[in-house]
Design a protein around this motif. Structure first.
Motif, PDB file in Angstrom:
ATOM      1  N   UNK A   1       0.939  -1.082  -0.045  1.00  0.00           N
ATOM      2  CA  UNK A   1       0.178  -0.073   0.060  1.00  0.00           C
ATOM      3  C   UNK A   1       0.872   1.233   0.000  1.00  0.00           C
ATOM      4  N   UNK A   2       0.172   2.377  -0.370  1.00  0.00           N
ATOM      5  CA  UNK A   2       1.144   3.827  -0.498  1.00  0.00           C
ATOM      6  C   UNK A   2       1.350   4.255   0.925  1.00  0.00           C
ATOM      7  N   UNK A   3       2.261   4.841   1.220  1.00  0.00           N
ATOM      8  CA  UNK A   3       2.569   5.670   2.400  1.00  0.00           C
ATOM      9  C   UNK A   3       2.867   6.957   2.189  1.00  0.00           C
ATOM     10  N   UNK A   4       2.337   7.896   2.935  1.00  0.00           N
ATOM     11  CA  UNK A   4       2.831   9.411   2.844  1.00  0.00           C
ATOM     12  C   UNK A   4       3.536   9.578   4.281  1.00  0.00           C
ATOM     13  N   UNK A   5       4.695  10.158   4.198  1.00  0.00           N
ATOM     14  CA  UNK A   5       5.666  10.419   5.265  1.00  0.00           C
ATOM     15  C   UNK A   5       5.882  11.787   5.233  1.00  0.00           C
ATOM     16  N   UNK A   6       5.253  12.206   6.600  1.00  0.00           N
ATOM     17  CA  UNK A   6       5.608  14.026   6.516  1.00  0.00           C
ATOM     18  C   UNK A   6       6.936  14.099   7.138  1.00  0.00           C
ATOM     19  N   UNK A   7       7.854  15.059   6.309  1.00  0.00           N
ATOM     20  CA  UNK A   7       9.149  15.311   6.746  1.00  0.00           C
ATOM     21  C   UNK A   7       9.285  16.901   6.994  1.00  0.00           C
ATOM     22  N   UNK A   8      10.590  17.415   7.061  1.00  0.00           N
ATOM     23  CA  UNK A   8      10.655  18.771   7.191  1.00  0.00           C
ATOM     24  C   UNK A   8      11.583  19.710   6.628  1.00  0.00           C
ATOM     25  N   UNK A   9      11.570  20.820   6.717  1.00  0.00           N
ATOM     26  CA  UNK A   9      12.803  21.708   6.157  1.00  0.00           C
ATOM     27  C   UNK A   9      13.899  21.582   6.934  1.00  0.00           C
ATOM     28  N   UNK A  10      14.097  21.057   8.132  1.00  0.00           N
ATOM     29  CA  UNK A  10      15.240  20.896   8.992  1.00  0.00           C
ATOM     30  C   UNK A  10      16.266  19.817   8.434  1.00  0.00           C
ATOM     31  N   UNK A  11      15.671  19.180   7.373  1.00  0.00           N
ATOM     32  CA  UNK A  11      16.647  18.199   6.773  1.00  0.00           C
ATOM     33  C   UNK A  11      17.885  18.946   6.161  1.00  0.00           C
ATOM     34  N   UNK A  12      17.383  20.275   5.644  1.00  0.00           N
ATOM     35  CA  UNK A  12      18.441  21.109   5.177  1.00  0.00           C
ATOM     36  C   UNK A  12      19.332  21.878   6.368  1.00  0.00           C
ATOM     37  N   UNK A  13      20.488  22.023   5.896  1.00  0.00           N
ATOM     38  CA  UNK A  13      21.323  23.182   6.824  1.00  0.00           C
ATOM     39  C   UNK A  13      21.003  24.677   6.557  1.00  0.00           C
ATOM     40  N   UNK A  14      20.389  25.150   5.580  1.00  0.00           N
ATOM     41  CA  UNK A  14      20.077  26.408   5.792  1.00  0.00           C
ATOM     42  C   UNK A  14      21.047  27.342   5.066  1.00  0.00           C
ATOM     43  N   UNK A  15      22.226  26.807   4.506  1.00  0.00           N
ATOM     44  CA  UNK A  15      23.209  27.586   4.114  1.00  0.00           C
ATOM     45  C   UNK A  15      22.920  28.127   2.488  1.00  0.00           C
ATOM     46  N   UNK A  16      22.169  27.546   1.730  1.00  0.00           N
ATOM     47  CA  UNK A  16      21.774  27.668   0.307  1.00  0.00           C
ATOM     48  C   UNK A  16      21.413  28.946   0.198  1.00  0.00           C
ATOM     49  N   UNK A  17      22.022  29.724  -0.985  1.00  0.00           N
ATOM     50  CA  UNK A  17      21.446  31.241  -1.113  1.00  0.00           C
ATOM     51  C   UNK A  17      20.281  31.073  -1.898  1.00  0.00           C
ATOM     52  N   UNK A  18      19.625  30.139  -2.113  1.00  0.00           N
ATOM     53  CA  UNK A  18      18.210  30.099  -2.944  1.00  0.00           C
ATOM     54  C   UNK A  18      17.339  29.267  -2.414  1.00  0.00           C
ATOM     55  N   UNK A  19      16.159  28.994  -3.191  1.00  0.00           N
ATOM     56  CA  UNK A  19      15.187  27.864  -2.756  1.00  0.00           C
ATOM     57  C   UNK A  19      15.978  26.541  -2.873  1.00  0.00           C
ATOM     58  N   UNK A  20      15.511  25.684  -1.925  1.00  0.00           N
ATOM     59  CA  UNK A  20      15.748  24.241  -1.810  1.00  0.00           C
ATOM     60  C   UNK A  20      14.887  23.382  -2.605  1.00  0.00           C
ATOM     61  N   UNK A  21      15.279  22.563  -3.430  1.00  0.00           N
ATOM     62  CA  UNK A  21      14.614  21.825  -4.447  1.00  0.00           C
ATOM     63  C   UNK A  21      14.849  20.429  -3.813  1.00  0.00           C
ATOM     64  N   UNK A  22      13.894  19.392  -4.216  1.00  0.00           N
ATOM     65  CA  UNK A  22      13.781  18.132  -3.645  1.00  0.00           C
ATOM     66  C   UNK A  22      14.821  17.410  -3.849  1.00  0.00           C
ATOM     67  N   UNK A  23      15.556  17.605  -4.868  1.00  0.00           N
ATOM     68  CA  UNK A  23      16.980  16.851  -5.188  1.00  0.00           C
ATOM     69  C   UNK A  23      18.251  17.394  -4.467  1.00  0.00           C
ATOM     70  N   UNK A  24      17.942  18.542  -3.718  1.00  0.00           N
ATOM     71  CA  UNK A  24      18.993  18.947  -3.056  1.00  0.00           C
ATOM     72  C   UNK A  24      19.540  17.996  -1.988  1.00  0.00           C
ATOM     73  N   UNK A  25      20.890  17.959  -1.712  1.00  0.00           N
ATOM     74  CA  UNK A  25      21.534  16.864  -0.467  1.00  0.00           C
ATOM     75  C   UNK A  25      21.158  17.492   0.479  1.00  0.00           C
TER      76      UNK A  25
END
Length: 278
Positions: A94-118
């Motif tokens: 069955x499908x599952x939705x997992x709610x995650x967070x902006x806090x997976x990023x370090x916040x140092x990028x100068x522009x918007x984070x996209x889904x493929x960012x590390x």
């Protein structure tokens, strides 16, 4: 269609159940009494007995500062329990939705984070949520990872309620002005999650209300819309010490929602107005 919703007593779980009911689904909302995320055996038993046709996993450990001290508890709830839930979803196919967070990023990028960012979390909470993401991706093909930020909803505590309380108690407040992100209104997010579960457009998505602001700008708009006269002073993160480090830039691109023909959420100002009117 029977859909399991975890964290039904929280802001998002509460609104997801309402959104599912409004579309004729049969949501089964649970909290720790029915399915304790500290107990892997209880999780497995509950899900395999229920046999839902989809899972929307909203429950999480979200005490960001406390997580720095309760590392094991945070990881159990945000990662190990997620692994058990994903294993059940895999067994049931069955499908599952997992709610995650902006806090997976370090916040140092100068522009918007996209889904493929590390991802590169800078606190325990963010690291635990990333581990949950990794388990979901490793175990499942039918998954949605939905990253959100600055959450608020009717059913629970949030920044808006805190500001309104402080605004009634104080004439002046210091608010952080160098952390920028997007508020996410659960009543707007919940229908989007139901839209997702109705498709097979699996993958990672960013889903917050449109537009960006600092906590200072968010607070300023809260006081304007709440008609509270409070003098605000902008301060920097360095001036407000917390146990956990916070990312300065939490701006996440929602372009992928448009690319896959999902509706984007209204602006955060509209969301705030809707919330206060409710």
């Amino acid at each position: 269609m029977k859909i399991l919703v975890t964290g039904v007593k929280g802001q998002l779980g509460y609104d997801v159940v309402k959104a599912l009911e409004s579309r004729g689904y049969q949501p089964v909302g649970v909290d720790r009494e029915e399915m304790d995320l500290m107990n892997d055996h209880m999780i497995d038993n509950f899900i395999m007995n229920l046999k839902p046709e989809a899972i929307i996993h909203c429950a999480a450990y979200t005490a960001v500062d406390q997580a720095e001290e309760e590392v094991e508890i945070c990881y159990q709830i945000n990662a190990e329990a997620v692994k058990v839930i994903a294993e059940c979803a895999k067994t049931l196919d069955i499908p599952m939705i997992y709610i995650s967070t902006d806090y997976v990023f370090d916040g140092t990028k100068a522009s918007e984070y996209v889904e493929t960012d590390i991802p590169n979390p800078i606190n325990v909470y963010g690291a635990s949520k990333l581990k949950g993401e990794q388990y979901v991706q490793q175990l499942l093909e039918k998954f949605y990872i939905v990253r959100i930020s600055w959450v608020f909803g009717i059913n629970g505590n949030n920044f808006i309620k805190t500001m309104q309380r402080l605004g009634n108690e104080h004439d002046e407040l210091n608010i952080i002005h160098d952390q920028v992100g997007s508020p996410t209104y659960t009543a707007h997010l919940a229908p989007l999650l139901v839209d997702m579960i109705e498709t097979d457009q699996y993958g990672i998505y960013h889903a917050t209300n449109e537009g960006y602001c600092s906590w200072y700008e968010f607070a300023d708009e809260i006081f304007k819309q709440s008609q509270l006269d409070v003098m605000l002073h902008p301060i920097t993160t360095d001036q407000y010490k917390t146990k956990a480090k916070r990312p300065l830039n939490s701006q996440m691109s929602k372009q992928k929602l448009s690319d896959y023909r999902f509706h984007r959420l209204p602006t955060w100002q509209e969301a705030l107005k809707n919330y206060i009117n409710q």
